[in-house]
Design a protein around this motif. Sequence first.
Motif, short mmCIF file in Angstrom:
data_model
loop_
_atom_site.label_atom_id
_atom_site.label_comp_id
_atom_site.label_asym_id
_atom_site.label_seq_id
_atom_site.Cartn_x
_atom_site.Cartn_y
_atom_site.Cartn_z
N ALA A 187 0.77 -1.29 -0.02
CA ALA A 187 0.06 -0.06 0.11
C ALA A 187 0.93 1.25 0.09
O ALA A 187 0.56 2.23 -0.63
CB ALA A 187 -0.98 0.05 0.90
N ARG A 188 1.98 1.15 0.67
CA ARG A 188 2.83 2.58 0.81
C ARG A 188 3.34 2.47 -0.55
O ARG A 188 3.74 3.55 -0.95
CB ARG A 188 3.96 2.21 1.83
CG ARG A 188 4.87 3.37 2.12
CD ARG A 188 4.26 4.52 2.84
NE ARG A 188 3.74 4.23 4.05
CZ ARG A 188 4.51 4.07 5.35
NH1 ARG A 188 5.68 4.66 5.13
NH2 ARG A 188 4.04 3.80 6.36
N ARG A 240 2.47 1.78 -3.19
CA ARG A 240 1.45 2.50 -4.27
C ARG A 240 1.36 3.81 -4.39
O ARG A 240 0.89 4.72 -5.31
CB ARG A 240 0.01 1.81 -4.22
CG ARG A 240 -0.41 0.25 -4.55
CD ARG A 240 -1.76 -0.02 -4.34
NE ARG A 240 -1.62 -1.55 -4.47
CZ ARG A 240 -1.53 -2.43 -3.69
NH1 ARG A 240 -1.41 -2.02 -2.47
NH2 ARG A 240 -1.70 -3.84 -4.20
N ARG A 241 1.30 4.48 -3.00
CA ARG A 241 1.38 5.84 -2.82
C ARG A 241 2.70 6.54 -2.94
O ARG A 241 2.61 8.01 -2.85
CB ARG A 241 0.72 6.01 -1.26
CG ARG A 241 -0.58 5.57 -1.01
CD ARG A 241 -1.01 5.95 0.29
NE ARG A 241 -0.22 5.77 1.56
CZ ARG A 241 -0.30 4.56 2.29
NH1 ARG A 241 -1.13 3.69 1.98
NH2 ARG A 241 0.70 4.56 3.26
N THR A 242 3.75 5.75 -3.11
CA THR A 242 5.14 6.77 -3.37
C THR A 242 5.46 6.23 -4.64
O THR A 242 6.10 5.09 -4.58
CB THR A 242 5.76 6.17 -1.98
OG1 THR A 242 5.31 6.30 -0.97
CG2 THR A 242 7.08 6.97 -2.05
N GLU A 243 6.01 6.93 -5.53
CA GLU A 243 6.48 6.57 -6.78
C GLU A 243 8.14 6.53 -6.56
O GLU A 243 8.89 7.16 -5.87
CB GLU A 243 5.97 7.75 -7.88
CG GLU A 243 6.62 7.34 -9.26
CD GLU A 243 6.10 8.49 -10.20
OE1 GLU A 243 7.10 8.77 -10.96
OE2 GLU A 243 4.91 8.85 -10.00
#
Length: 112
Positions: free
Chosen positions: A61-62, A64-67
């Motif tokens: 999940a992390r 997914r939020r951090t490119e």
Amino acid sequence: MLGTVYGYIRLDADDQAEEDHLHDQLSDYAAAEGLALADVFVDRHTPPARIVRPGLAELLARLRRTEGCGVLVASLDHLSPSLPVRQAILVEISNVGGQVLEVATRPATSLR
């Protein structure tokens, strides 16, 4: 080039000394490579064949939020010693844009 990584540790038992040792390995590697170790996710008492894990789910999940982030593991066995399970986890990490870095592949003489 990666700048930020997240650590991942899977432990068969609840061994705080082992967890601390692995955390230090990940921190040392990140520092030596100029990477920012943002967080370390840990799954305890997790059978190697289990793919659904709370720490791993939080890590994905992390990612997914951090490119452009990586996942740092002491060895690929921390994903799973079972090759099919490990491959499935590697695919999941790749699908959310992560890259896996393995401390064990670095020559031991260059670690602190």
